[in-house]
Structure formats: C-alpha cells, structure tokens
Scaffold this active site. Structure first.
Site, PDB file in Angstrom:
ATOM      1  N   CYS A  86     -26.145 -18.968 -24.256  1.00  0.00           N
ATOM      2  CA  CYS A  86     -26.521 -17.572 -24.614  1.00  0.00           C
ATOM      3  C   CYS A  86     -25.662 -16.597 -24.554  1.00  0.00           C
ATOM      4  O   CYS A  86     -24.642 -16.389 -23.665  1.00  0.00           O
ATOM      5  CB  CYS A  86     -27.492 -17.381 -23.457  1.00  0.00           C
ATOM      6  SG  CYS A  86     -28.227 -15.521 -23.560  1.00  0.00           S
ATOM      7  N   ARG A 127     -41.221 -12.518 -21.816  1.00  0.00           N
ATOM      8  CA  ARG A 127     -40.325 -13.720 -21.988  1.00  0.00           C
ATOM      9  C   ARG A 127     -39.281 -13.698 -20.662  1.00  0.00           C
ATOM     10  O   ARG A 127     -38.933 -12.925 -20.044  1.00  0.00           O
ATOM     11  CB  ARG A 127     -39.567 -13.747 -23.289  1.00  0.00           C
ATOM     12  CG  ARG A 127     -40.655 -13.352 -24.284  1.00  0.00           C
ATOM     13  CD  ARG A 127     -39.681 -13.747 -25.644  1.00  0.00           C
ATOM     14  NE  ARG A 127     -39.197 -14.926 -25.972  1.00  0.00           N
ATOM     15  CZ  ARG A 127     -40.063 -15.842 -26.820  1.00  0.00           C
ATOM     16  NH1 ARG A 127     -41.241 -15.292 -27.291  1.00  0.00           N
ATOM     17  NH2 ARG A 127     -39.596 -17.001 -27.029  1.00  0.00           N
ATOM     18  N   ALA A 128     -39.341 -15.134 -20.409  1.00  0.00           N
ATOM     19  CA  ALA A 128     -38.403 -15.505 -19.241  1.00  0.00           C
ATOM     20  C   ALA A 128     -36.768 -15.712 -19.704  1.00  0.00           C
ATOM     21  O   ALA A 128     -36.697 -16.925 -19.902  1.00  0.00           O
ATOM     22  CB  ALA A 128     -38.830 -16.537 -18.395  1.00  0.00           C
ATOM     23  N   THR A 129     -36.231 -14.626 -19.686  1.00  0.00           N
ATOM     24  CA  THR A 129     -34.838 -14.705 -20.435  1.00  0.00           C
ATOM     25  C   THR A 129     -33.852 -14.816 -19.464  1.00  0.00           C
ATOM     26  O   THR A 129     -33.866 -14.330 -18.304  1.00  0.00           O
ATOM     27  CB  THR A 129     -34.566 -13.557 -21.394  1.00  0.00           C
ATOM     28  OG1 THR A 129     -34.936 -12.445 -20.586  1.00  0.00           O
ATOM     29  CG2 THR A 129     -35.570 -13.528 -22.531  1.00  0.00           C
ATOM     30  N   VAL A 130     -32.556 -15.321 -19.942  1.00  0.00           N
ATOM     31  CA  VAL A 130     -31.390 -15.037 -19.136  1.00  0.00           C
ATOM     32  C   VAL A 130     -30.396 -13.998 -20.037  1.00  0.00           C
ATOM     33  O   VAL A 130     -30.733 -14.259 -21.223  1.00  0.00           O
ATOM     34  CB  VAL A 130     -30.600 -16.632 -19.027  1.00  0.00           C
ATOM     35  CG1 VAL A 130     -31.161 -17.266 -17.975  1.00  0.00           C
ATOM     36  CG2 VAL A 130     -30.312 -17.181 -20.387  1.00  0.00           C
ATOM     37  N   TYR A 189     -29.121 -13.553 -35.379  1.00  0.00           N
ATOM     38  CA  TYR A 189     -30.500 -13.879 -35.066  1.00  0.00           C
ATOM     39  C   TYR A 189     -31.696 -13.589 -36.034  1.00  0.00           C
ATOM     40  O   TYR A 189     -32.504 -14.171 -36.288  1.00  0.00           O
ATOM     41  CB  TYR A 189     -30.986 -13.341 -33.608  1.00  0.00           C
ATOM     42  CG  TYR A 189     -30.413 -14.128 -32.583  1.00  0.00           C
ATOM     43  CD1 TYR A 189     -31.055 -15.060 -31.861  1.00  0.00           C
ATOM     44  CD2 TYR A 189     -29.177 -13.922 -32.043  1.00  0.00           C
ATOM     45  CE1 TYR A 189     -30.237 -15.745 -31.082  1.00  0.00           C
ATOM     46  CE2 TYR A 189     -28.518 -14.608 -31.011  1.00  0.00           C
ATOM     47  CZ  TYR A 189     -29.009 -15.759 -30.437  1.00  0.00           C
ATOM     48  OH  TYR A 189     -28.486 -16.333 -29.529  1.00  0.00           O
ATOM     49  N   GLU A 232     -31.371  -7.307 -18.085  1.00  0.00           N
ATOM     50  CA  GLU A 232     -30.840  -6.838 -19.440  1.00  0.00           C
ATOM     51  C   GLU A 232     -29.120  -6.858 -19.412  1.00  0.00           C
ATOM     52  O   GLU A 232     -28.538  -6.231 -18.665  1.00  0.00           O
ATOM     53  CB  GLU A 232     -31.133  -5.479 -19.626  1.00  0.00           C
ATOM     54  CG  GLU A 232     -30.569  -4.696 -20.792  1.00  0.00           C
ATOM     55  CD  GLU A 232     -30.560  -5.385 -22.150  1.00  0.00           C
ATOM     56  OE1 GLU A 232     -31.653  -5.736 -22.613  1.00  0.00           O
ATOM     57  OE2 GLU A 232     -29.446  -5.568 -22.746  1.00  0.00           O
ATOM     58  N   SER A 233     -28.861  -7.646 -20.147  1.00  0.00           N
ATOM     59  CA  SER A 233     -27.320  -7.859 -20.112  1.00  0.00           C
ATOM     60  C   SER A 233     -26.185  -6.741 -20.484  1.00  0.00           C
ATOM     61  O   SER A 233     -25.479  -6.730 -19.587  1.00  0.00           O
ATOM     62  CB  SER A 233     -26.777  -9.040 -21.081  1.00  0.00           C
ATOM     63  OG  SER A 233     -27.076  -8.728 -22.640  1.00  0.00           O
ATOM     64  N   TRP A 290     -36.277 -22.217 -20.346  1.00  0.00           N
ATOM     65  CA  TRP A 290     -34.848 -22.525 -19.717  1.00  0.00           C
ATOM     66  C   TRP A 290     -35.382 -23.496 -18.450  1.00  0.00           C
ATOM     67  O   TRP A 290     -36.315 -23.121 -17.543  1.00  0.00           O
ATOM     68  CB  TRP A 290     -34.175 -21.515 -19.131  1.00  0.00           C
ATOM     69  CG  TRP A 290     -33.534 -20.388 -20.064  1.00  0.00           C
ATOM     70  CD1 TRP A 290     -34.099 -19.293 -20.737  1.00  0.00           C
ATOM     71  CD2 TRP A 290     -32.727 -20.813 -21.275  1.00  0.00           C
ATOM     72  NE1 TRP A 290     -33.549 -18.695 -21.622  1.00  0.00           N
ATOM     73  CE2 TRP A 290     -32.743 -19.700 -22.202  1.00  0.00           C
ATOM     74  CE3 TRP A 290     -32.287 -21.944 -21.782  1.00  0.00           C
ATOM     75  CZ2 TRP A 290     -31.779 -19.661 -23.442  1.00  0.00           C
ATOM     76  CZ3 TRP A 290     -31.349 -22.203 -22.750  1.00  0.00           C
ATOM     77  CH2 TRP A 290     -31.252 -20.785 -23.632  1.00  0.00           C
TER      78      TRP A 290
HETATM   79  N1  LIG Z   1     -32.131  -8.265 -24.090  1.00  0.00           N
HETATM   80  C1  LIG Z   1     -31.644  -9.278 -23.296  1.00  0.00           C
HETATM   81  C2  LIG Z   1     -32.080 -10.554 -24.274  1.00  0.00           C
HETATM   82  C3  LIG Z   1     -31.665 -12.151 -23.583  1.00  0.00           C
HETATM   83  C4  LIG Z   1     -32.271 -13.062 -24.410  1.00  0.00           C
HETATM   84  O1  LIG Z   1     -32.833 -12.966 -25.500  1.00  0.00           O
HETATM   85  N2  LIG Z   1     -31.727 -14.235 -24.162  1.00  0.00           N
HETATM   86  C5  LIG Z   1     -32.267 -15.402 -24.840  1.00  0.00           C
HETATM   87  C6  LIG Z   1     -31.149 -16.538 -24.733  1.00  0.00           C
HETATM   88  S1  LIG Z   1     -29.878 -16.224 -25.812  1.00  0.00           S
HETATM   89  C7  LIG Z   1     -33.485 -15.983 -23.889  1.00  0.00           C
HETATM   90  O2  LIG Z   1     -33.398 -16.308 -22.784  1.00  0.00           O
HETATM   91  N3  LIG Z   1     -34.686 -16.521 -24.522  1.00  0.00           N
HETATM   92  C8  LIG Z   1     -35.575 -17.251 -23.797  1.00  0.00           C
HETATM   93  C9  LIG Z   1     -36.882 -16.525 -24.498  1.00  0.00           C
HETATM   94  O3  LIG Z   1     -36.889 -15.711 -25.230  1.00  0.00           O
HETATM   95  O4  LIG Z   1     -38.048 -17.061 -24.074  1.00  0.00           O
HETATM   96  C10 LIG Z   1     -30.274  -9.319 -22.759  1.00  0.00           C
HETATM   97  O5  LIG Z   1     -29.307  -8.998 -23.631  1.00  0.00           O
HETATM   98  O6  LIG Z   1     -30.069  -9.648 -21.633  1.00  0.00           O
END
Ligand SMILES: N[C@@H](CCC(=O)N[C@@H](CS)C(=O)NCC(=O)O)C(=O)O
Length: 310
Positions: free
Chosen positions: A57, A123-126, A188, A141-142, A90
């Site tokens: 990511c 969404r469960a993001t990293v 993207y 938020e990164s 993930w």
């Molecule tokens: N705004 C978030 C975006 C993070 C993001 O989109 N991460 C993606 C991986 S590259 C993710 O975890 N996607 C899983 C999903 O959307 O379910 C950030 O910059 O931290």
C-alpha cells in the site's frame, strides 16, 4: 467493508464510482492527533502506539518512510499485514514475512476497526495508528499519520529531520495537491475506471504529472526545497509501484519510468536512502496488486518486469 460493525459483502476494490465511471476514494474515519493537550488523552509516549501497514500500500508506505526518516522505530511498533487481499480484506497470515497480530489477536484488519468502534461503517483500510493504552484507533489517514510522526512525535525522534519546514509549507502543499490528484490517486483512477473516457482522462493526467516532475527535476534534486520533504515521500511511493504494478495492471502504459531521465535519477537518489529503500518490497507489491480479482481474475502474478533499480 463494515456496515454497523458487521463485515458485509465480498471485498471490492472499487470504493465508489461517479456517474461517468470515475473511481472515488472514501474519506478516512478516525482523524485524531497526538499531543500533551489531546482532548482524548492521546499523549506522545514511546511504546504506546502501533502502526499497522501493508507493504503493497502506497499510503501505508508513506507513513513507514516518515517513521524511519525521523528515527522513531524505537518509539513505535509496526505490524505488517499480508499483501494479498482476501474476501475479508487485509489479513494477518504470518506468510511472506508478514506478522500475526500479537497486539490484539485480530485475524483481519476489519476486527481492529470494530474493536475501536463496534458500530463502525466504512472500509477497513491501512495504514492505521493504534493506541494500546485506550485500545482504539487514533487515526487511519496516512496524510495525518505523516504529520503525527513529523510533528507530534518530534520530541522522541532520533533524527533531526523536518519533512514540512515552515518556510516551505505552501510550496509543499501546492506540489502535494497536484501529486495527489494526478499521480498518487491518478493511477488508481486509471486502474479502476469503468469507462474508456474516465480511463483516458486519468491516464493523460498521470503522464502530464510525470512530464511536470521531469521538468521540475531538471535543475533540482528534490521536488521542493534543498532536502527531501513530505512531497518527495508522496512522489516516491507511487514511483516505486509504477513499473511493477501501475504500468501493467492499471494500464498506465504510455511510457515506463525509464523514459523520464530526471525522474529516474531522482528516484534513484531517494532509493539510495535506507528509509526509502526499506519501504519497497517488490514481492509484496506484485503479489498484492495482482491479487485484485476485479482487475486480474486468474490471480496470476507476472514474472517481470526485470528492473535494474529494485
Ligand atoms: N485515505 C487513506 C487511504 C488508504 C487506502 O485506501 N488504503 C488501501 C490500501 S492501498 C486499503 O486499505 N484498501 C482496503 C479497502 O479499501 O477496503 C490513507 O491515505 O490513509
């Protein structure tokens, strides 16, 4: 994704689309800062916080690079998820050199979200920054996490690095805005476009942005200022994935990076720095992106490209 704290549906990479088929990224749900005066009690303490990341990511990797540039490895644990997406998003598998979640015992990242908020929808993001003391997510938020590491943890940092010097903030923010729209998120938008027109618009902006970077780097070592800044961190994570994933899977294939001599020289300058180089796991990047079934139904990971720089 999670709806009212329950995992629903199979994982879909297309977060949302507008009526023209353009990919839309969701907003992040946890946006706290860390500080002695934090209203939620998130104080900057060594050993208290955990950064959950995926090496595939780009957003997570910008926080990892910042952590290492600042010399904060001693103050914060990092846990790495499996780069291959599952039907539950993930996962912690322990495979490919990744971690199990020894902090919370989660099997999937979505379980961390429901620990933090049992009714979470989103969404469960990293990346995500976890607070062991309060058992919750501080921030997912990164862009914020990068500022937390740069500013809120500066008292614990071992390297005197400032990724956002006050005198450069305006120039950094202007460059970041262009990079985000056209490059970091632009790839993207090209990859997840669902109409020819949306793809065409996005891919044009990606390559215009590379033209812009190449011109800017003809007479400069870094995109802004005399030392690497936040802008270079943001540019790097997309450059590192460009030939490996975006050129092929996301169809950003007008030219490979090698066609941009100044960008390539700049990318190599950044790669010479351990904090940047150690954030690039080509095996995770390929395994992760090519596991997106909506774009690659067979799941086959290509053998190439063979690159002399990674
Ligand atoms: N705004 C978030 C975006 C993070 C993001 O989109 N991460 C993606 C991986 S590259 C993710 O975890 N996607 C899983 C999903 O959307 O379910 C950030 O910059 O931290």
């Amino acid at each position: 994704m999670l709806v009212d704290g329950r995992w629903v549906d199979k994982w879909q990479p297309v977060q949302a689309s507008d009526d023209q088929g353009r990919f839309i990224r969701q907003d992040s749900g946890f946006r706290h800062r860390i500080g002695a005066d934090s209203p939620e009690g998130f104080a900057p303490e060594a050993g208290r916080y955990v950064l959950y990341v995926a090496y595939v990511c780009p957003w997570a990797c910008r926080t990892l690079i910042a952590l290492r540039l600042k010399g904060l490895e001693h103050a914060m644990d990092v846990r790495v998820v499996d780069p291959r997406l599952t039907d539950q998003g993930w996962a912690f598998s322990g495979e490919l050199g990744t971690d199990l979640d020894d902090i919370n015992g989660a099997r999937h990242v979505h379980a961390l979200y429901t620990l933090a908020d049992p009714a979470y929808t989103g969404r469960a993001t990293v990346p995500l920054l976890w607070d062991r003391s309060r058992g919750t997510i501080v921030n997912n938020e990164s862009a914020d996490i990068l500022l937390i590491l740069n500013d809120d943890f500066s008292g614990l940092a071992r390297h005197p690095v400032d990724l956002r010097p006050a005198a450069l903030v305006e120039a950094i923010d202007a460059a970041n805005a262009r990079l985000y729209a056209d490059f970091n998120n632009g790839v993207y938008q090209a990859g997840f476009a669902t109409t020819q027109r949306a793809y065409g618009e996005a891919v044009r902006r990606v390559f215009e942005c590379l033209d812009w970077m190449d011109a800017r780097l003809a007479n400069a070592r870094w995109l802004v200022g005399e030392q690497p800044t936040e802008t270079d961190v943001r540019a790097f994570v997309t450059l590192a994935r460009f030939d490996l994933a975006y050129y092929g899977l996301f169809k950003c294939n007008l030219r490979p990076l090698a066609a941009y001599p100044n960008v390539m020289a700049y990318f190599r300058r950044l790669l010479a720095k351990p904090a940047f180089a150690s954030s690039v796991r080509a095996d995770h990047i390929k395994a992760g992106y090519y596991s997106i079934r909506a774009l690659n139904p067979t799941g086959i990971v290509p053998a190439g490209p063979l690159l002399d720089y990674l």
